[in-house]
Structures are given as structure tokens and as C-alpha cells.
Design a protein around this motif. Structure first.
Motif, short mmCIF file in Angstrom:
data_model
loop_
_atom_site.label_atom_id
_atom_site.label_comp_id
_atom_site.label_asym_id
_atom_site.label_seq_id
_atom_site.Cartn_x
_atom_site.Cartn_y
_atom_site.Cartn_z
N UNK A 1 0.81 -1.24 0.06
CA UNK A 1 -0.10 0.03 -0.05
C UNK A 1 0.95 1.09 0.10
N UNK A 2 0.56 2.31 -0.52
CA UNK A 2 1.19 3.71 -0.69
C UNK A 2 1.47 4.01 0.91
N UNK A 41 10.96 5.23 2.43
CA UNK A 41 12.36 5.12 2.61
C UNK A 41 12.66 5.28 4.06
N UNK A 42 11.60 5.82 4.97
CA UNK A 42 11.70 5.96 6.43
C UNK A 42 10.85 5.27 7.30
N UNK A 85 7.70 3.73 13.90
CA UNK A 85 7.48 2.30 13.63
C UNK A 85 6.75 1.95 12.27
N UNK A 86 6.37 3.19 11.58
CA UNK A 86 5.44 3.24 10.53
C UNK A 86 6.36 3.44 9.40
N UNK A 87 6.19 2.78 8.44
CA UNK A 87 6.87 3.25 7.00
C UNK A 87 6.22 4.54 6.36
#
Length: 273
Positions: A16-17, A70-71, A75-77
Motif C-alpha cells: 500500500x502507498x 524510505x523511512x 515504527x510506521x513506514x
């Protein structure tokens, strides 16, 4: 006709985006590949694309491309994006309501002056109009009463390039103050006043959280009478500091004072005709 989807990855396996997060200064993130954790220092636009500089807790800096997903943030992308440019802010205003002039230096003092009755008057004028007066080069002095005003004006020798403005307390018809003002008012001298017994009353009651200024019986010391009526200690110096500290801008003053001070400033700064 069904559209051809070149991505053969099953829908349930597609990523997912990631949410986009502005890379604001001091935002703490972790770079997913290296595990480097740090606070955002700056964002830059390069030929290879936007980058972000992070600083870890030891002060070490590293630059990373701002790639999708990228980050990690808590804890979440996430995908870091460049912050939007801040909208232009409204011009800053001085306490008197004038547009502030950032970085302006005080002008060399004019020959003209504004006199006020006492120290409290001078401090109140400085608090609200101080920035304006410095830019205009106007000095405010206090008289400690108006009884000697005729002699002071004569000694000052007002003229076209040295106008004198005077602010008087309790300037009402038939008062001692009005009779003295009539003796000195002229082409280069302007005496104006407010109707209040003391400059204290020119401060609105609301900033002080009082319903109104008390009525003090005739013959009593007005300032001490005010302190007694309001339940304040009979320390007029401390009372004045309490009053002065409640004034933050022209909005905290009565209009009868505002207009007079503005008129005096205009008078002493008017171009020579």
C-alpha cells in the motif's frame, strides 16, 4: 474491454502507498535500509532528486535520498516529502498598531520633544509608542507637574525646527491645567490632554480584570484611594507596575489618550513648512 495490468503481483501482496510526511526540522525518523536514526536538519533539491540530512544523537550527519517508503516514523513506514513553503505572514505591528520596520535603527534625536506630566506617563507612552518614537527620533521627557510649564516652554524656545508637544493630565475646561495650557499654546507648541485625573485611568479596566476604576472622594489622595478601593496594598509604585504590566498594545488604552498621543507625535514630526 478489461484494461491490461502490467503488474502481475497479486493484489493482496502489493504494498500500500506509504503516507507522505513533510520533513520538518527536528522530525525524528529512521532510514529503513541502514537503520540510521536522527532528526531532520534540512532538505535539499539535487540533480538526483530531493535529499534529507539527518543528525543522530551523537551529532553525526548523514544524507539520504527521499525515496518512497524510505523511512520509519514511530515504527510506521512513511515517505518523506519536502515541507511546503510557509505562507507569507502578515506584517508585524508595533504596540501602537503601526507596521513594524524590521532592522530599523533609531533615528538621531530631533530637536523637537514631547513632554508629559510624570514618570508614569512617560513609561506608558514608551510601552505603547516606543518603537515609533525611536524610528522618528522623538524624545519624551517628563515635567513632574505642569505648574512650571510656562517657564519650561520659554527655556525650550520652540521654533519651526524644534516643535514642542505637551501631554497633560485632567485637561478639562475651567481646570488649572487648562489655564496653564492657554498661556503656552502657539504655532510651535501644542498642548493636549486627556480627561482623566491620572494616567492610570487611561488604561482600560478590562486588562486589569476590574469592572471599573473606583470613584475616590474629593480631598483624598487619588492613587491611594484607588488602591484601597481595589483591595491592593497602598504601595502606589507597586500598583503602577501592576497596571503597566497589563498594557500590551494600544488596545489596552482608552481612545481619549490614543488620539492625543498620536496627534502630538504627528505635530513634532511634521515637515517644516
Amino acid at each position: 474491454m478489461r484494461q491490461y495490468d502490467p503488474d502481475l503481483t497479486p493484489p493482496w501482496k502489493r504494498q500500500r502507498p506509504a503516507p507522505e510526511v513533510p520533513a520538518e526540522p527536528d522530525l525524528v525518523v529512521e532510514e529503513v535500509t541502514t537503520g540510521f536514526c536522527g532528526a531532520v536538519i534540512r532538505c535539499e533539491k539535487t540533480a538526483q532528486g530531493p535529499t534529507v540530512t539527518l543528525e543522530d544523537r551523537f551529532g553525526k550527519h548523514r544524507v539520504f535520498p527521499m525515496e518512497p517508503r524510505g523511512f520509519l516514523l514511530e515504527g510506521r513506514v512513511v515517505t518523506l516529502v519536502r515541507p511546503r513553503a510557509a505562507a507569507p505572514s502578515a506584517p508585524r505591528r508595533t504596540a501602537s498598531g503601526s507596521i513594524a520596520v524590521p532592522g530599523a535603527r533609531a533615528r538621531v534625536a530631533r530637536a523637537g520633544r514631547i513632554y508629559v506630566e510624570g514618570r508614569h506617563d512617560a513609561e506608558l507612552v514608551e510601552r505603547v509608542w516606543g518603537d515609533d518614537l525611536r524610528i522618528e527620533g522623538v524624545v519624551v521627557e517628563y515635567l513632574e507637574g505642569v505648574d512650571d510649564l510656562p517657564a519650561i516652554v520659554e527655556d525650550f524656545s520652540p521654533g519651526p525646527d524644534a516643535r514642542l508637544g505637551v501631554l497633560v493630565d485632567h485637561l478639562v475646561a475651567g481646570s488649572k491645567e487648562s489655564r496653564i495650557a492657554a498661556q503656552v499654546t502657539g504655532e510651535h507648541v501644542l498642548v493636549l490632554g486627556h480627561p482623566y485625573i491620572d494616567i492610570w485611568e487611561a488604561v482600560k479596566p478590562s486588562p486589569l480584570s476590574i469592572p471599573a476604576w473606583p470613584k475616590v472622594p474629593h480631598g483624598q489622595d487619588w492613587k491611594k484611594g484607588v488602591c484601597r478601593a481595589l483591595g491592593w496594598p497602598e504601595n502606589t509604585g507597586a500598583a503602577w507596575q501592576r497596571i503597566l504590566s497589563s498594557v500590551h498594545s494600544y488596545k489596552d488604552l482608552q481612545p481619549e489618550l490614543l488620539g492625543k498621543v498620536e496627534e502630538l507625535i504627528d505635530f513634532v514630526t511634521a515637515p517644516q513648512g
